[in-house]
Design an enzyme around this catalytic site. Structure first.
Site, PDB file in Angstrom:
ATOM      1  N   GLY D 149       2.433   0.940 -17.437  1.00  0.00           N
ATOM      2  CA  GLY D 149       2.386   2.225 -16.736  1.00  0.00           C
ATOM      3  C   GLY D 149       3.777   2.827 -16.636  1.00  0.00           C
ATOM      4  O   GLY D 149       4.768   2.107 -16.561  1.00  0.00           O
ATOM      5  N   CYS D 150       3.839   4.151 -16.641  1.00  0.00           N
ATOM      6  CA  CYS D 150       5.145   4.807 -16.700  1.00  0.00           C
ATOM      7  C   CYS D 150       6.003   4.519 -15.468  1.00  0.00           C
ATOM      8  O   CYS D 150       7.191   4.199 -15.580  1.00  0.00           O
ATOM      9  CB  CYS D 150       4.982   6.313 -16.902  1.00  0.00           C
ATOM     10  SG  CYS D 150       3.895   7.115 -15.712  1.00  0.00           S
ATOM     11  N   ASN D 151       5.394   4.584 -14.298  1.00  0.00           N
ATOM     12  CA  ASN D 151       6.159   4.295 -13.085  1.00  0.00           C
ATOM     13  C   ASN D 151       6.557   2.822 -13.037  1.00  0.00           C
ATOM     14  O   ASN D 151       7.619   2.457 -12.522  1.00  0.00           O
ATOM     15  CB  ASN D 151       5.316   4.603 -11.842  1.00  0.00           C
ATOM     16  CG  ASN D 151       4.921   6.058 -11.761  1.00  0.00           C
ATOM     17  OD1 ASN D 151       5.773   6.924 -11.772  1.00  0.00           O
ATOM     18  ND2 ASN D 151       3.632   6.338 -11.695  1.00  0.00           N
ATOM     19  N   VAL D 152       5.672   2.007 -13.566  1.00  0.00           N
ATOM     20  CA  VAL D 152       5.926   0.567 -13.587  1.00  0.00           C
ATOM     21  C   VAL D 152       7.186   0.272 -14.379  1.00  0.00           C
ATOM     22  O   VAL D 152       8.078  -0.452 -13.927  1.00  0.00           O
ATOM     23  CB  VAL D 152       4.727  -0.168 -14.211  1.00  0.00           C
ATOM     24  CG1 VAL D 152       5.034  -1.661 -14.333  1.00  0.00           C
ATOM     25  CG2 VAL D 152       3.470   0.083 -13.394  1.00  0.00           C
TER      26      VAL D 152
END
Lengths: 354, 354, 354, 354
Positions: D149-152
């Protein structure tokens, strides 16, 4: 004693802005807000910025809910106001922020909007210079008022004094507008997603198809003649709106070929004569041109003028807030006139900047 | 074997964009970067986005530092390139991204720029349609090339095919451009602060004063005639740039009165003939108009066309990235031609969107 | 009868916003505006949005120009207010929007600001919950008032009720703020150019160096104890501001480890008790969190609360307009209290949105 | 010889960005693009920025259309990839940009996503520092890869070296992210309209509810232990995303309480050891912190570090482009590894700025 007010179509951006301005209006008291799919919701859910009115509950938009108020503002998609307002009592003052009652020419209505035409109302652009200058008289007698289109006000205000004074040729006008996104309303469309808009500019309704064109033509014909009757002036305008990454604001660049012999002094005199007494229109000093930030949240329209001798054109740059002077502020200004109040009651002049 | 490259004026936005594109160019190797007040600093301090070139150290901009390269790009404020490049050896290919060598008419230089005129170079707009279509030949022979102004490319590309084909009248053109802020460069000015720009639009250089006007006129004269000689066509253009809240991009709305008898089919044929073989110019299908996001970071210019029969005008909407096709990409494209490389080497076509 | 008002530092953004709000204040009349490098210019040149005050001419900032008014607002860079206001007569009410008189601890001043310390004034955050709740009393007696820092208000308002009620541990607070650019003022700096800001986010003053930290600590110590004296509470906060592409607004995300046994109900009760009677602070219903647009142009601060059981932290999200509730509105609110007026006189509540 | 590639879910932003990057990948050739409601349309209608791939026609997303390619990228809403990719032949390399195969713990899947769990795949964050540092080995053997995931990625990259080295306490992490709108995808939702987003910041999924939380916890457990097995480390994180007015980019501010005795030198050494050899992760020199503009369009993640001694916390600020290193670039990087290609093939490093 306050007038009781209803706002029909309170869930959209125009309705929200009407309510923002009405919340501090000294003579109006909002009693009723109506909507369609949002009936039963708190106004604060749809407009969390409207802190003092947040507990009003949206009712169904109908003649029944709206009747019984002194003043009704209508902010509905075009085609919806006509049938509704036909049913409202004559003594209710109705101000329509939408398009249904702006055009005096039925053919224009059919060509640009379609559906039934419900007739033209008094036109809510009090500052429009006309040879007989009766625009405000019309509003003073009115119980039915159509507020102008936001792009229309930007262009008509910018060009009308030159047209009225015969200082430009009217058959080859060109206007290109940088417009903010709130003018497109709150409807969900892919092109209006933030990811598509930010960092980008794009033109739409290119090539003479925008619905505001016949209204600009109508205004400029009035500018060239008397109230109600259209002049025979040949008004032609190339009109292109460009969507730019800002929520509010219209910056219109309008150009017109100079009439033979017209000078910059002539033009400045004509604009000063037309707008010198207007509190909501400002003509900038030579060399200055307005930015939309100057009028954000304000009911002011500001105009800068230049004469391009090489191109033989007047260039008029006008700025306004599409939701205030372009819509809600114009509607309230006209309502103030119709009800015999101070024309500027409840209308901010200072812009919110930076 | 790679050509060795120097970039003069590497600290600004145009210089930075040249370096971004050069960093992945298959045939060029950046050896030297120069600046003025930033001499001695790492490039990465000024352009933290240039990760692979960040350790280059800025040297003084001088003929000494620049000589000895195969190819020199110059991105300096106008007036600075002329004296500098006069001193560079003839066999170095020099591409100037600035204005010093664009105008063939000395009077235009004096009127719009001032200071000494250093003569015109081969003009780096290979796609410009001219009756003798020799634009690329000129570049193939050249060791001195002037890349066009960013607004100029946007307008000239949009209007030249119609002018070349005689389908519009040339003496009453009107262009209004929505332009991003990077075109104003990196100099500190109050009006360019983020707080002033965001949420606002404003016009500047209104009324025929912008420096790009004589260059557009020059291009369109070429479009109407043969290489090098100016035609006698009377080219007049009302040109207004509007600063809008985006970093990159120009969206130009250009209109021209239709010549008698000119049809939309005629126009589409002329644009197809002019640009059908161009990889960096796209003419949109009828009814579609480009957004600047489509060409962000790309060397492509995209054009949408409409004919407004009521207004009797062609409306051409063109989009490009002012830093790529408008400046750095155009400079590299011309260098590729001059050096006999694939014209598109190192130049992205896909835009970075959303 | 109106109080006569002077604004020192009228050329900046804080000064401009003071004037925007003062222009419609029912009890205040702006007589004098002062500046430094802009002396002699019309206010309208610097703040074209201030249409009704545009003809005021900027005078030199000095005790002479400021004395003789009932009320003086000071909006100067830190270090400039102390020496100036020392010279003003005692009976003039002075409200400082800058930092010079906020910190009660001289060591904090020296560590974070440097230069001479001019002592603390009554602190203009009337809503700050304190165990003896005497914040407003302090202001009622005051003729010298220091308005809080904009980031400080956002964080202190968000955390103080939980701190005051002992529902969170105070020695490991974490706040990260999304802040608009106007908080950085009008000074020209490369990083504040629109081209650098739009489309980008960046953190600054990372790692405990921001000047607002000691002021937040001071506020939260007050929240834990009585007026004037600092408590012995160990207040530690990791504070990081992130500059994001908007002109106005602060969205602060503040988290605090829950005290043993503290429940969401306890927290909601504490915030309701602290702010239930406050017209300029709104606590959102569970599940809702404010956006800065809701309070743009408004003096309201809005707070949303969540308890994260996995992370064992309270998360308080607060939104305010840095120029209104964060600066100019807070200053006027405190002046209203000091002068015995309605606390909300001249202060908008509805936000300008969209 | 090129590998043939299909992209499932080509109509969204992640799909579009995959195609932008694939269009210039030296080893991959896009043969097939699929979608759901847009089947039969030209790719260029949905992604006008994809000029060279615009004539590809969208086919139905199904195992039949996808089988027969060497490499399939999947960019579908969560819950749609599992059933589809179960049916693809084993020898096709499948890289899922969505969430379906990221979580190794079925309970986490049920709690945060719901619906059937389809098992975890090799995890496409090659740079994740792990005590046995086998992340890349896992990918080298893989034919099924889940991109993070991008935020991850933004948070895990920022904190993992400190966690892996035992220099911070892991049970009280706090991350607040400024995120661009493209991460929310192309679905129409009122809150994602440009008018709502521009000029505003708002937090969402506040209080421990965001789906990326369990994935961050999983990553940081890996950072503390060996491949595949979760450690027993107690990882707790308060995670709050804040939507800010930009299309692309994540700026994550992540803080962690320092372990007893941990110094800034220790931390810098740990980050240098973890990322010194990584071409797509940059650790900024002391005192510098990245802006998202530096990595716009680039596959680079950039990290700035500070130690706040008063707050006793490490502050790690990380920037990446959510669509590149956050999604499409990460997917291609992992595909490159799985196929034995140069890990950086087709992946830009320079950011598009300003």
């Amino acid at each position: 004693m306050s007038s009781s007010v209803a706002v029909a179509g309170a869930s959209g951006y125009a309705g929200g802005e009407l309510l923002r301005l009405l919340s501090t209006h000294p003579e109006f008291e909002v009693r009723t807000v109506t909507a369609h799919s949002s009936v039963g919701r708190r106004l604060g859910e749809l407009h969390p910025n409207l802190h003092t009115l947040g507990d009003l509950v949206l009712q169904e938009t109908s003649a029944e809910t709206l009747a019984g108020h002194d003043l009704v503002f209508v902010a509905l998609p075009h085609g919806h106001s006509g049938p509704l307002t036909d049913m409202l009592p004559d003594d209710v003052v109705v101000v329509d922020a939408g398009a249904d009652h702006r055009l005096i020419n039925e053919n224009d209505w059919h060509r640009f909007y379609g559906g039934d035409w419900h007739g033209a109302w008094a036109y809510g652009l009090p500052e429009l210079p006309r040879q007989e200058s009766k625009q405000r008289e019309w509003l003073r007698e009115a119980t039915r008022i159509a507020a102008p289109g936001c792009n229309v006000s930007a262009v008509s205000i910018a060009l009308a004094p030159a047209v009225a004074a015969g200082l430009v040729e009217t058959d080859d006008l060109v206007s290109v507008l940088s417009v903010g996104t709130s003018g497109a309303g709150r409807a969900l469309r892919p092109g209006m997603l933030a990811s598509e808009i930010m960092g980008s500019a794009n033109a739409y309704k290119v090539g003479g198809t925008h619905r505001h064109i016949p209204e600009i033509v109508q205004d400029l014909r009035w500018a060239a003649s008397g109230r109600g009757e259209t002049s025979t002036a040949d008004i032609r305008i190339s009109f292109t709106p460009v969507l730019v990454p800002m929520s509010r604001g219209i910056l219109a660049t309008s150009t017109a070929r100079l009439a033979v012999g017209a000078t910059e002094d002539d033009l400045r005199e004509a604009y000063a004569a037309a707008y010198g007494g207007e509190r909501f229109i400002q003509v900038c000093e030579p060399g200055r041109f307005p930015a939309t930030a100057e009028v954000l949240g304000s009911n002011l329209a500001s105009i800068g003028l230049a004469v391009d001798h090489d191109a033989r054109r007047l260039v008029a740059v006008s700025a306004l807030d599409n939701l205030v002077k372009g819509t809600a502020g114009a509607a309230i200004q006209s309502a103030n006139i119709a009800l015999g109040l101070d024309e500027g009651a409840g209308l901010p002049i200072e812009g919110v900047a930076p």
